[in-house]
Motif scaffolding. Structure first.
Motif, PDB file in Angstrom:
ATOM      1  N   ALA A  70       0.756  -1.236   0.127  1.00 17.75           N
ATOM      2  CA  ALA A  70       0.008  -0.007   0.012  1.00 17.75           C
ATOM      3  C   ALA A  70       0.783   1.255   0.083  1.00 17.75           C
ATOM      4  CB  ALA A  70      -0.881  -0.062   1.222  1.00 17.75           C
ATOM      5  N   GLY A  71       1.998   1.378   0.679  1.00 22.32           N
ATOM      6  CA  GLY A  71       2.896   2.202   0.617  1.00 22.32           C
ATOM      7  C   GLY A  71       2.253   3.605   1.204  1.00 22.32           C
ATOM      8  N   LEU A  72       2.147   4.907   0.381  1.00 21.23           N
ATOM      9  CA  LEU A  72       1.485   5.990   0.990  1.00 21.23           C
ATOM     10  C   LEU A  72      -0.061   5.884   0.382  1.00 21.23           C
ATOM     11  CD1 LEU A  72       4.116   8.653   0.583  1.00 21.23           C
ATOM     12  CD2 LEU A  72       3.548   7.498   2.381  1.00 21.23           C
ATOM     13  N   GLY A  73      -0.381   4.911  -0.325  1.00 20.45           N
ATOM     14  CA  GLY A  73      -2.050   4.644  -0.517  1.00 20.45           C
ATOM     15  C   GLY A  73      -2.539   5.264  -1.752  1.00 20.45           C
ATOM     16  N   ARG A  74      -1.679   5.879  -2.537  1.00 26.16           N
ATOM     17  CA  ARG A  74      -2.270   6.721  -3.746  1.00 26.16           C
ATOM     18  C   ARG A  74      -2.995   5.955  -4.600  1.00 26.16           C
ATOM     19  NH1 ARG A  74       3.151  10.061  -3.647  1.00 26.16           N
ATOM     20  NH2 ARG A  74       3.777   7.786  -3.368  1.00 26.16           N
TER      21      ARG A  74
ATOM     22  N   ASP B 249       2.818  -2.973  -6.107  1.00 26.80           N
ATOM     23  CA  ASP B 249       3.769  -1.709  -6.632  1.00 26.80           C
ATOM     24  C   ASP B 249       4.969  -1.741  -5.647  1.00 26.80           C
ATOM     25  OD1 ASP B 249       4.981   0.507  -7.191  1.00 26.80           O
ATOM     26  OD2 ASP B 249       3.405   1.732  -6.503  1.00 26.80           O
ATOM     27  N   PRO B 250       5.675  -2.826  -5.859  1.00 22.99           N
ATOM     28  CA  PRO B 250       6.861  -2.869  -4.734  1.00 22.99           C
ATOM     29  C   PRO B 250       7.979  -1.773  -5.034  1.00 22.99           C
ATOM     30  CG  PRO B 250       6.949  -4.777  -6.313  1.00 22.99           C
ATOM     31  CD  PRO B 250       5.983  -3.734  -6.785  1.00 22.99           C
ATOM     32  N   MET B 251       8.007  -1.222  -6.147  1.00 27.48           N
ATOM     33  CA  MET B 251       9.076  -0.286  -6.380  1.00 27.48           C
ATOM     34  C   MET B 251       9.012   1.101  -5.517  1.00 27.48           C
ATOM     35  SD  MET B 251       8.332   1.355 -10.080  1.00 27.48           S
ATOM     36  CE  MET B 251       7.151   2.540 -10.289  1.00 27.48           C
ATOM     37  N   PHE B 252      10.126   1.483  -4.819  1.00 29.21           N
ATOM     38  CA  PHE B 252      10.131   2.664  -4.188  1.00 29.21           C
ATOM     39  C   PHE B 252      11.766   2.721  -4.536  1.00 29.21           C
ATOM     40  CE2 PHE B 252       6.707   4.156  -1.394  1.00 29.21           C
ATOM     41  CZ  PHE B 252       6.489   5.141  -1.639  1.00 29.21           C
ATOM     42  N   PRO B 253      12.135   3.973  -4.997  1.00 39.26           N
ATOM     43  CA  PRO B 253      11.354   4.992  -5.439  1.00 39.26           C
ATOM     44  C   PRO B 253      11.162   5.194  -6.744  1.00 39.26           C
ATOM     45  CG  PRO B 253      13.959   5.624  -5.594  1.00 39.26           C
ATOM     46  CD  PRO B 253      13.731   4.110  -5.290  1.00 39.26           C
TER      47      PRO B 253
ATOM     48  N   GLY C 262       1.036  -5.128   8.134  1.00 37.96           N
ATOM     49  CA  GLY C 262       2.005  -6.261   8.278  1.00 37.96           C
ATOM     50  C   GLY C 262       2.331  -6.833   7.014  1.00 37.96           C
ATOM     51  N   ASP C 263       2.798  -8.259   7.000  1.00 36.30           N
ATOM     52  CA  ASP C 263       3.205  -8.540   5.471  1.00 36.30           C
ATOM     53  C   ASP C 263       2.108  -9.190   5.035  1.00 36.30           C
ATOM     54  OD1 ASP C 263       4.260 -10.435   3.570  1.00 36.30           O
ATOM     55  OD2 ASP C 263       6.228  -9.911   4.431  1.00 36.30           O
ATOM     56  N   ALA C 264       1.964  -8.858   3.558  1.00 36.48           N
ATOM     57  CA  ALA C 264       0.568  -9.220   3.054  1.00 36.48           C
ATOM     58  C   ALA C 264       0.581 -10.685   2.841  1.00 36.48           C
ATOM     59  CB  ALA C 264       0.659  -8.826   1.551  1.00 36.48           C
TER      60      ALA C 264
ATOM     61  N   LEU D  78      -6.229  -2.488   1.887  1.00 39.87           N
ATOM     62  CA  LEU D  78      -4.709  -2.225   1.881  1.00 39.87           C
ATOM     63  C   LEU D  78      -3.726  -2.891   2.810  1.00 39.87           C
ATOM     64  CD1 LEU D  78      -6.584   0.582   1.805  1.00 39.87           C
ATOM     65  CD2 LEU D  78      -4.542   1.659   1.257  1.00 39.87           C
ATOM     66  N   CYS D  79      -2.659  -3.235   2.347  1.00 37.68           N
ATOM     67  CA  CYS D  79      -1.755  -3.875   3.403  1.00 37.68           C
ATOM     68  C   CYS D  79      -0.159  -3.344   3.208  1.00 37.68           C
ATOM     69  CB  CYS D  79      -1.514  -5.483   3.121  1.00 37.68           C
ATOM     70  SG  CYS D  79      -0.780  -6.296   4.419  1.00 37.68           S
ATOM     71  N   GLU D  80       0.110  -2.851   4.295  1.00 33.81           N
ATOM     72  CA  GLU D  80       1.558  -2.246   4.405  1.00 33.81           C
ATOM     73  C   GLU D  80       2.346  -2.664   5.538  1.00 33.81           C
ATOM     74  OE1 GLU D  80       3.534  -0.239   2.456  1.00 33.81           O
ATOM     75  OE2 GLU D  80       4.741  -0.558   4.154  1.00 33.81           O
ATOM     76  N   ARG D  81       3.351  -3.134   5.162  1.00 34.24           N
ATOM     77  CA  ARG D  81       4.340  -3.878   6.330  1.00 34.24           C
ATOM     78  C   ARG D  81       5.228  -2.900   7.166  1.00 34.24           C
ATOM     79  NH1 ARG D  81       8.499  -8.018   3.467  1.00 34.24           N
ATOM     80  NH2 ARG D  81       9.798  -6.131   2.202  1.00 34.24           N
ATOM     81  N   ASN D  82       5.420  -1.792   6.361  1.00 36.72           N
ATOM     82  CA  ASN D  82       6.595  -0.836   7.500  1.00 36.72           C
ATOM     83  C   ASN D  82       5.657  -0.299   8.165  1.00 36.72           C
ATOM     84  OD1 ASN D  82       7.652   1.796   7.854  1.00 36.72           O
ATOM     85  ND2 ASN D  82       9.379   1.005   6.779  1.00 36.72           N
ATOM     86  N   PRO D  83       5.747  -0.499   9.686  1.00 38.77           N
ATOM     87  CA  PRO D  83       5.132   0.276  10.554  1.00 38.77           C
ATOM     88  C   PRO D  83       4.916   1.765  10.574  1.00 38.77           C
ATOM     89  CG  PRO D  83       6.591  -1.020  11.730  1.00 38.77           C
ATOM     90  CD  PRO D  83       6.848  -1.164  10.116  1.00 38.77           C
ATOM     91  N   VAL D  84       6.032   2.321  10.224  1.00 40.92           N
ATOM     92  CA  VAL D  84       5.970   4.157  10.211  1.00 40.92           C
ATOM     93  C   VAL D  84       5.172   4.452   8.767  1.00 40.92           C
ATOM     94  CG1 VAL D  84       7.403   5.981   9.854  1.00 40.92           C
ATOM     95  CG2 VAL D  84       8.265   4.093  11.222  1.00 40.92           C
ATOM     96  N   VAL D  85       5.064   3.696   7.716  1.00 39.59           N
ATOM     97  CA  VAL D  85       4.323   3.947   6.626  1.00 39.59           C
ATOM     98  C   VAL D  85       2.918   3.895   6.943  1.00 39.59           C
ATOM     99  CG1 VAL D  85       3.983   3.641   4.160  1.00 39.59           C
ATOM    100  CG2 VAL D  85       6.401   3.477   5.343  1.00 39.59           C
ATOM    101  N   ALA D  86       2.928   2.408   7.462  1.00 42.09           N
ATOM    102  CA  ALA D  86       1.280   2.268   7.850  1.00 42.09           C
ATOM    103  C   ALA D  86       0.820   3.324   8.722  1.00 42.09           C
ATOM    104  CB  ALA D  86       1.439   0.743   8.527  1.00 42.09           C
TER     105      ALA D  86
HETATM  106  C1  LIG Z   1       6.239   1.703  -3.822  1.00 39.59           C
HETATM  107  S1  LIG Z   1       5.421   1.669  -2.192  1.00 39.59           S
HETATM  108  C2  LIG Z   1       3.665   1.500  -2.801  1.00 39.59           C
HETATM  109  C3  LIG Z   1       3.433   2.695  -3.355  1.00 39.59           C
HETATM  110  C4  LIG Z   1       1.688   2.833  -3.570  1.00 39.59           C
HETATM  111  N1  LIG Z   1       1.295   2.062  -4.509  1.00 39.59           N
HETATM  112  C5  LIG Z   1       1.301   4.442  -3.536  1.00 39.59           C
HETATM  113  O1  LIG Z   1       0.506   4.601  -4.399  1.00 39.59           O
HETATM  114  O2  LIG Z   1       1.713   5.108  -2.788  1.00 39.59           O
HETATM  115  C6  LIG Z   1       5.964  -0.185  -1.686  1.00 39.59           C
HETATM  116  C7  LIG Z   1       5.262  -0.345  -0.361  1.00 39.59           C
HETATM  117  O3  LIG Z   1       5.217  -1.744  -0.232  1.00 39.59           O
HETATM  118  C8  LIG Z   1       5.569  -2.259   1.066  1.00 39.59           C
HETATM  119  N2  LIG Z   1       5.672  -3.774   0.970  1.00 39.59           N
HETATM  120  C9  LIG Z   1       6.645  -4.304   0.467  1.00 39.59           C
HETATM  121  N3  LIG Z   1       6.697  -5.632   0.498  1.00 39.59           N
HETATM  122  C10 LIG Z   1       5.522  -5.826   1.145  1.00 39.59           C
HETATM  123  C11 LIG Z   1       4.666  -6.872   1.849  1.00 39.59           C
HETATM  124  N4  LIG Z   1       5.235  -8.256   1.551  1.00 39.59           N
HETATM  125  N5  LIG Z   1       3.700  -6.929   2.636  1.00 39.59           N
HETATM  126  C12 LIG Z   1       3.240  -5.451   2.625  1.00 39.59           C
HETATM  127  N6  LIG Z   1       3.630  -4.284   2.239  1.00 39.59           N
HETATM  128  C13 LIG Z   1       5.040  -4.610   1.655  1.00 39.59           C
HETATM  129  C14 LIG Z   1       6.708  -1.125   1.398  1.00 39.59           C
HETATM  130  O4  LIG Z   1       6.988  -1.338   2.744  1.00 39.59           O
HETATM  131  C15 LIG Z   1       6.184  -0.056   0.847  1.00 39.59           C
HETATM  132  O5  LIG Z   1       5.996   0.910   1.529  1.00 39.59           O
END
Ligand SMILES: C[S@@+](CC[C@H](N)C(=O)[O-])C[C@H]1O[C@@H](n2cnc3c(N)ncnc32)[C@H](O)[C@@H]1O
Length: 239
Positions: free
Chosen positions: A84-88, A159-163, A140-142, A102-110
């Motif tokens: 989910a990242g920043l949820g856009r 969408d695993p890619m950042f940046p 948590g982890d998806a 939405l699932c986000e595993r980084n606690p700060v981002v979540a």
């Molecule tokens: C590129 S960001 C997503 C951006 C998002 N699509 C948006 O529009 O803001 C990728 C995110 O996926 C999270 N992530 C990566 N692997 C994950 C997993 N196995 N389960 C949950 N979150 C995961 C990362 O912590 C990161 O915040």
């Protein structure tokens, strides 16, 4: 306390703070994350009502994501945004009429995402509050989500890619922050493998335009935009 982070005095100036690489700022308008140091860019927050989100909608930039996911084909469909990242992207999908888990595993981002969703829910803007009403966040982890939750999804979106690539100041600001929080990119192919093993009609992966397919797995079809593309793995019917 929930994130187990040390609390600094409220007047801490991010430009003159050398005890940490970034600050999570808790203010009247929610949570924001900011790098520290003399040349640090401004804070990043989740703001679904921001001009950039409205522009993206008005300019029709959301349509390709909708087509990749197959939004028009099934009324009341459910998408699991497993990164989910920043949820856009999740917000865009909800705005297009889907229910989004939405699932986000980084606690700060979540936590930032949770604050952004709460602000939109409480906002006087009925468009914002209506859209976020169909978004449900899990931290948590998806791959560890309960099976009955994953079973509700018609589509899994990754969408695993950042940046994201880009020269705009706003993108650079996020790049710097997320490099700090970045997860292990080596796990990305395993995430696709997990998604494809679920009982969903399709899996959609957002990729940089010229990057190879995730884990070398050939998609059923590809939708290309100016900077990104969507690799679509069709596994069943959305009807
Ligand atoms: C590129 S960001 C997503 C951006 C998002 N699509 C948006 O529009 O803001 C990728 C995110 O996926 C999270 N992530 C990566 N692997 C994950 C997993 N196995 N389960 C949950 N979150 C995961 C990362 O912590 C990161 O915040």
């Amino acid at each position: 306390a929930r994130l187990d982070l040390p609390l600094l005095p409220p007047a801490t100036d991010p430009r003159h703070c050398d005890s940490c690489a970034a600050l999570l700022l808790l203010g009247d308008d929610g949570l924001a994350l900011q790098l520290t140091g003399p040349a640090a860019p401004g804070p990043v927050a989740v703001d679904f009502g921001a001009a950039a989100m409205r522009h993206r909608r008005a300019a029709g930039h959301n349509e390709m994501l909708g087509r990749a996911v197959g939004v028009t084909r099934k009324a009341g469909m459910c998408v699991l945004d497993a990164t989910a990242g920043l949820g856009r992207d999740a917000f865009v999908l909800a705005d297009l009429g889907t229910r989004v888990i939405l699932c986000e595993r980084n606690p700060v981002v979540a936590a930032m995402l949770e604050a952004g969703l709460a602000a939109a829910r409480d906002s006087r803007d009925s468009w914002l509050s209506t859209v976020v009403a169909s978004m449900q966040l899990h931290c948590g982890d998806a791959r560890e989500l309960p099976a009955d939750l994953v079973a509700q999804a018609d589509v899994i979106y990754l969408d695993p890619m950042f940046p994201e690539r880009g020269k705009r100041a706003a993108v650079k600001k996020e790049m710097a922050l997320f490099q700090l929080l970045l997860d292990d990119a080596a796990e990305e192919p395993a995430l696709l493998e997990w998604a494809r093993a679920q009982d969903v009609a399709r899996v959609v992966v957002k990729r940089p335009l010229k990057a190879p397919a995730l884990g070398g797995a050939s998609p059923s079809h590809v939708l290309k935009g100016r900077a990104v593309r969507f690799d679509v793995y069709v596994q069943g019917s959305l009807a």
